[in-house]
Design an enzyme around this catalytic site. Structure first.
Site, PDB file in Angstrom:
ATOM      1  N   ASP A 189       0.808  -1.215   0.000  1.00 29.50           N
ATOM      2  CA  ASP A 189       0.000   0.000   0.000  1.00 29.50           C
ATOM      3  C   ASP A 189       0.849   1.276   0.000  1.00 29.50           C
ATOM      4  O   ASP A 189       2.080   1.215   0.147  1.00 29.50           O
ATOM      5  CB  ASP A 189      -0.967  -0.004   1.201  1.00 29.50           C
ATOM      6  CG  ASP A 189      -0.310  -0.470   2.496  1.00 29.50           C
ATOM      7  OD1 ASP A 189       0.930  -0.468   2.574  1.00 29.50           O
ATOM      8  OD2 ASP A 189      -1.041  -0.833   3.424  1.00 29.50           O
ATOM      9  N   ASN A 213      -8.051  -3.064  13.686  1.00 31.11           N
ATOM     10  CA  ASN A 213      -9.437  -3.379  13.295  1.00 31.11           C
ATOM     11  C   ASN A 213      -9.480  -4.565  12.328  1.00 31.11           C
ATOM     12  O   ASN A 213     -10.500  -4.817  11.704  1.00 31.11           O
ATOM     13  CB  ASN A 213     -10.116  -2.145  12.674  1.00 31.11           C
ATOM     14  CG  ASN A 213      -9.364  -1.622  11.456  1.00 31.11           C
ATOM     15  OD1 ASN A 213      -8.426  -2.267  10.980  1.00 31.11           O
ATOM     16  ND2 ASN A 213      -9.769  -0.476  10.947  1.00 31.11           N
ATOM     17  N   HIS A 250      -7.518  -4.900   9.640  1.00 27.51           N
ATOM     18  CA  HIS A 250      -7.158  -4.608   8.255  1.00 27.51           C
ATOM     19  C   HIS A 250      -5.843  -5.275   7.856  1.00 27.51           C
ATOM     20  O   HIS A 250      -4.958  -5.496   8.692  1.00 27.51           O
ATOM     21  CB  HIS A 250      -7.180  -3.103   7.934  1.00 27.51           C
ATOM     22  CG  HIS A 250      -6.062  -2.281   8.479  1.00 27.51           C
ATOM     23  ND1 HIS A 250      -6.273  -1.081   9.129  1.00 27.51           N
ATOM     24  CD2 HIS A 250      -4.716  -2.435   8.443  1.00 27.51           C
ATOM     25  CE1 HIS A 250      -5.114  -0.551   9.459  1.00 27.51           C
ATOM     26  NE2 HIS A 250      -4.160  -1.351   9.061  1.00 27.51           N
ATOM     27  N   GLU A 310      -9.642  -1.922   4.755  1.00 29.04           N
ATOM     28  CA  GLU A 310     -10.352  -1.630   5.997  1.00 29.04           C
ATOM     29  C   GLU A 310     -11.625  -2.474   6.082  1.00 29.04           C
ATOM     30  O   GLU A 310     -12.121  -2.969   5.058  1.00 29.04           O
ATOM     31  CB  GLU A 310     -10.724  -0.135   6.013  1.00 29.04           C
ATOM     32  CG  GLU A 310      -9.526   0.815   6.047  1.00 29.04           C
ATOM     33  CD  GLU A 310      -8.935   0.984   7.441  1.00 29.04           C
ATOM     34  OE1 GLU A 310      -8.848   0.000   8.198  1.00 29.04           O
ATOM     35  OE2 GLU A 310      -8.537   2.122   7.761  1.00 29.04           O
TER      36      GLU A 310
HETATM   37  C1  GLP Z   1      -0.810   0.087   8.673  1.00 26.95           C
HETATM   38  C2  GLP Z   1      -0.407  -0.565   7.330  1.00 26.95           C
HETATM   39  C3  GLP Z   1      -0.563  -2.049   7.390  1.00 26.95           C
HETATM   40  C4  GLP Z   1       0.031  -2.545   8.691  1.00 26.95           C
HETATM   41  C5  GLP Z   1      -0.847  -2.115   9.836  1.00 26.95           C
HETATM   42  C6  GLP Z   1      -0.322  -2.482  11.207  1.00 26.95           C
HETATM   43  O1  GLP Z   1      -1.911   0.913   8.562  1.00 26.95           O
HETATM   44  N1  GLP Z   1      -1.108  -0.067   6.202  1.00 26.95           N
HETATM   45  O2  GLP Z   1       0.051  -2.644   6.253  1.00 26.95           O
HETATM   46  O3  GLP Z   1       0.119  -3.942   8.687  1.00 26.95           O
HETATM   47  O4  GLP Z   1      -1.165  -0.738   9.752  1.00 26.95           O
HETATM   48  O5  GLP Z   1       0.735  -1.666  11.555  1.00 26.95           O
HETATM   49  P1  GLP Z   1       1.681  -1.906  12.780  1.00 26.95           P
HETATM   50  O6  GLP Z   1       2.549  -3.039  12.407  1.00 26.95           O
HETATM   51  O7  GLP Z   1       2.428  -0.618  12.931  1.00 26.95           O
HETATM   52  O8  GLP Z   1       0.803  -2.210  13.953  1.00 26.95           O
END
Ligand code: GLP
Length: 242
Positions: free
Chosen positions: A67, A136, A138, A143
């Site tokens: 992303d 959540n 995702h 989302e």
């Molecule tokens: C972000 C990214 C995801 C990631 C997630 C968790 O929004 N777009 O690809 O896996 O949130 O992030 P973290 O590893 O910092 O908890």
């Protein structure tokens, strides 16, 4: 779904890195799907270390990232392109021409989504997709929604995601409200999936994703239908899985 139980963040990082390294060693010209966020930082550090030790080469590896924030330039410090350069690409022998992220500055949203799907198609898909898990549920920036989305699309980020990601920005107003993300269909087409999860704050959502109903309200729950998923979690993240 195979679950690997790690002690803590460091152990989780080493084990997940080991799985990615094995993929690269077995197929040096593999296509890796890569993720950003706090979770994979330790994994990338370990991969860099093995590269520096002379045990791992990325020279033929190609990558597609999950992303990118809409509106951020590749050299913006909070862009995912910048993240990948900083945390992995600039420290290993990868050919950056073979590393891909959606273009956050693309003017035509639909054209950019089609272009990115084309890039992934031309690479003949992803051999191993690394995923983190949002609070959540995702994955990438898919989302919670009414339906699973197949291909690359532009999403409006939820308030909770904007809040969670604001820790990396100076002010919450600076967090983009939209992002491009690979679709659930593309993620599910990866030959292998590696889900890395760390911390007690992810325990409940990880349990829902692995054992709860398969629903687009918890996007990661669809991974239950994938034939080759490995979850590497630390003790805190796995604490609700029994
Ligand atoms: C972000 C990214 C995801 C990631 C997630 C968790 O929004 N777009 O690809 O896996 O949130 O992030 P973290 O590893 O910092 O908890």
């Amino acid at each position: 779904m195979q679950i690997i139980r790690a002690r803590d963040y460091k152990d989780m990082s080493r084990r997940a890195a080991g799985i990615l390294a094995a993929q690269i060693i077995l197929k040096p010209d593999c296509v890796l799907g890569l993720a950003t966020g706090s979770t994979p930082i330790g994994i990338y550090e370990q991969l860099i270390q093995w590269h520096k030790d002379g045990d791992l080469s990325f020279s033929k590896v190609r990558t597609v990232n999950l992303d990118e924030y809409k509106g951020l330039a590749p050299d913006h410090e909070q862009s995912y392109r910048y993240f990948m350069d900083e945390h992995l690409f600039s420290h290993v022998d990868i050919d950056k021409k073979g590393t891909h992220t959606p273009d956050g500055l693309a003017e035509d949203e639909a054209a950019e989504c089609a272009r990115y799907d084309g890039v992934i198609r031309q690479m003949n898909g992803v051999d191993m997709q690394l995923l983190g898990l949002g609070h959540n549920g995702h994955i990438g920036f898919n989302e919670p929604a009414e339906a699973f989305q197949k291909g690359t699309h532009c999403v409006a980020l939820t308030e909770s995601t904007i809040q969670a990601n604001s820790r990396l920005f100076e002010r919450i107003e600076d967090v983009p409200h939209h992002a491009y993300t690979m679709g659930i269909g593309t993620i599910m087409k990866a030959k292998k999936i590696l889900l890395a999860v760390s911390g007690r704050d992810k325990a409940k959502i990880l349990q829902e994703a692995c054992l709860g109903p398969i629903t687009p309200r918890v996007p990661a729950s669809i991974l239950q239908l994938h034939p080759d998923v490995t979850v590497v979690g630390d003790a805190e993240a796995l604490s609700s899985l029994g």
